[in-house]
Design a protein around this motif. Structure first.
Motif: not given
Length: 338
Positions: A11-13, A41-42, A282-285, A304-305
Motif C-alpha cells: 500500500a505504499s507509493h 500507509s507510512f 516499486g523498489d523491488a524492480i 514507483a508512482r
C-alpha cells in the motif's frame, strides 16, 4: 459483465498510486490492496521530517487513509501478508497476521508493489534492546521515543548513506553521535569526491564523529546495547540506528516469478513479470534509467508512482501500445546546511 479483479500487494507509493489510478480510469474493476502492516500507509521517506517535528504527527506521514480508498470504491486489507503466489490458480495466498488465518485471494490482474525491507546485520547481539532499524512506522515511533529519552546520550548510526539523516536528527536532539561505515567516506557509493567532501566537512562541522573504514563485528550489553565491537576497537553507545541498505521483499514469490541473484524482480519493457497478468513496480524492480541507458535499482517514491501510472494505463492491453520509457531517477539529499 463481471468486474475485473485487480489485486495490489503493498500500500505504499506504487500500490497507492496504482489503486487510485485504476479506479479513476476504469469503471468495471474490483480493486483490492493488501498491506502486511497494521498502519496504512507510512511513508518512510518522510521519517526525517517527522523526527524533526516538521509534520503534524506520525499518523499523518502517510500516502492515504483506508477510508480514502473505500470512498472511491476500492478495498484495503491491512494486517494481510502475502505469503505465496499461485499462478496456476491465479491466486495470492495471504496470512491475516492479527488472527493467523490463511486465505487465497483471486485476481485477474496482479500488481506486485511489495517493496523492500531494511537490511539487518546478522551479528552477535543484534537483538539487544536499543538496536533499531530506520524504516517503517513501528521503527519511526521507537526512534522518536529514543531521541527524547534523556538517558540516551551516545548514539551510533551504522551506514553513512541514508544513515546521515539519523545522524543529523540525533545531533540536533543533543546527543553525541558517531557515524560508522566500512567505506572511506560518507555517501561514497552515491557521489563522487567533489560532493562527498562537502558532506564530510558538514558532518564534522556539526560535531558528528566519523568512524570510516570501520567494520562492525557485533554488539554487547546487559539486556540493552552498551558497546559496538569493530575491527578498530569498541565504541560505547546507548543506542544503535542501523541504516545499511535494503533487501527486496520477494521471498514470498520465489519459484513463481523470475528473480535476479539479489532477489529483485525481473520485468520486461512493459513492467510485466514472466507470469501472465502479473506486473511489478516499486523498489523491488530495476526500472530503466534514462541517463544510464540501462536498468538499475531506483528506490524512490517518484519512480514507483511513474511506474504505477504506466501499468495502470496499459493494464488491460494484450500488448501495451508503448514500452515504459524509463525515469531519470534524480533525488534530493541534504544534511544540516549542505
Amino acid at each position: 459483465m463481471e468486474k475485473q479483479k485487480v489485486v495490489i500487494v503493498g500500500a505504499s507509493h506504487g500500490g497507492h498510486e496504482a489503486a487510485f489510478e485504476i479506479l479513476d480510469r476504469y469503471k468495471n474493476v474490483d480493486v483490492t490492496v493488501l498491506e502486511a502492516g497494521d498502519f496504512v500507509s507510512f511513508m518512510s521517506c518522510g521519517m526525517k521530517l517527522f523526527l524533526e517535528g516538521k509534520t503534524t504527527g506520525m499518523d499523518n506521514v502517510r500516502n492515504f487513509k483506508p477510508e480514502d480508498l473505500t470512498k472511491v470504491g476500492g478495498k484495503i486489507f491491512n494486517n494481510t501478508k502475502a505469503t505465496k503466489l499461485n499462478p496456476d490458480k491465479k491466486t495470492v495466498t495471504v496470512t491475516h497476521t492479527d488472527s493467523g488465518k490463511n486465505e487465497e485471494i483471486k485476481y485477474d490482474k496482479l500488481i506486485i508493489s511489495s517493496g523492500v525491507n531494511p537490511a539487518k546485520l546478522p551479528l552477535p547481539g543484534i537483538d539487544l534492546k536499543n538496536v533499531l532499524l530506520m524504516r517503517g512506522y513501528d521503527w519511526a515511533k521507537k526512534i522518536n521515543d529514543a531521541q527524547h529519552d534523556d538517558s540516551i546520550k551516545n548514539v551510533a548510526v551504522i551506514g553513512a548513506g541514508n544513515g546521515i539523516a539519523a545522524a543529523e536528527v540525533f545531533e540536533k536532539a543533543g546527543k553525541n553521535v558517531t557515524l560508522i561505515d566500512a567505506g572511506h567516506k560518507p555517501l561514497e557509493n552515491y557521489l563522487n569526491d567533489d560532493f562527498t567532501d562537502v558532506f564530510e566537512k558538514e558532518l564534522k562541522k556539526n560535531n558528528v564523529k566519523l568512524a570510516m573504514d570501520t567494520k562492525v563485528e557485533g554488539f554487547k550489553g546487559n539486556g540493552k546495547v552498551e558497546t559496538i565491537t569493530t575491527n578498530k576497537g569498541d565504541i560505547k553507545t546507548d543506542l544503535v540506528i542501523i541504516a545499511v541498505g535494503i533487501t527486496p521483499n520477494t521471498d514470498w514469490i520465489k519459484g513463481a516469478v523470475d528473480l535476479d541473484k539479489r532477489g529483485y524482480i525481473k520485468t520486461n519493457d512493459y513492467l510485466k513479470t514472466n507470469v501472465d497478468d502479473v506486473f511489478a513496480i516499486g523498489d523491488a524492480i530495476f526500472p530503466f534509467n534514462i541517463p544510464a541507458n540501462t536498468k538499475v535499482p531506483i528506490p524512490s517514491a517518484i519512480a514507483a508512482r511513474h511506474e504505477a501510472q504506466y501499468v495502470s494505463e496499459h493494464l488491460f492491453e494484450e500488448k501495451p501500445s508503448r514500452p515504459f520509457k524509463g525515469i531519470v531517477g534524480a533525488q534530493l539529499l541534504e544534511v544540516f546546511n549542505a
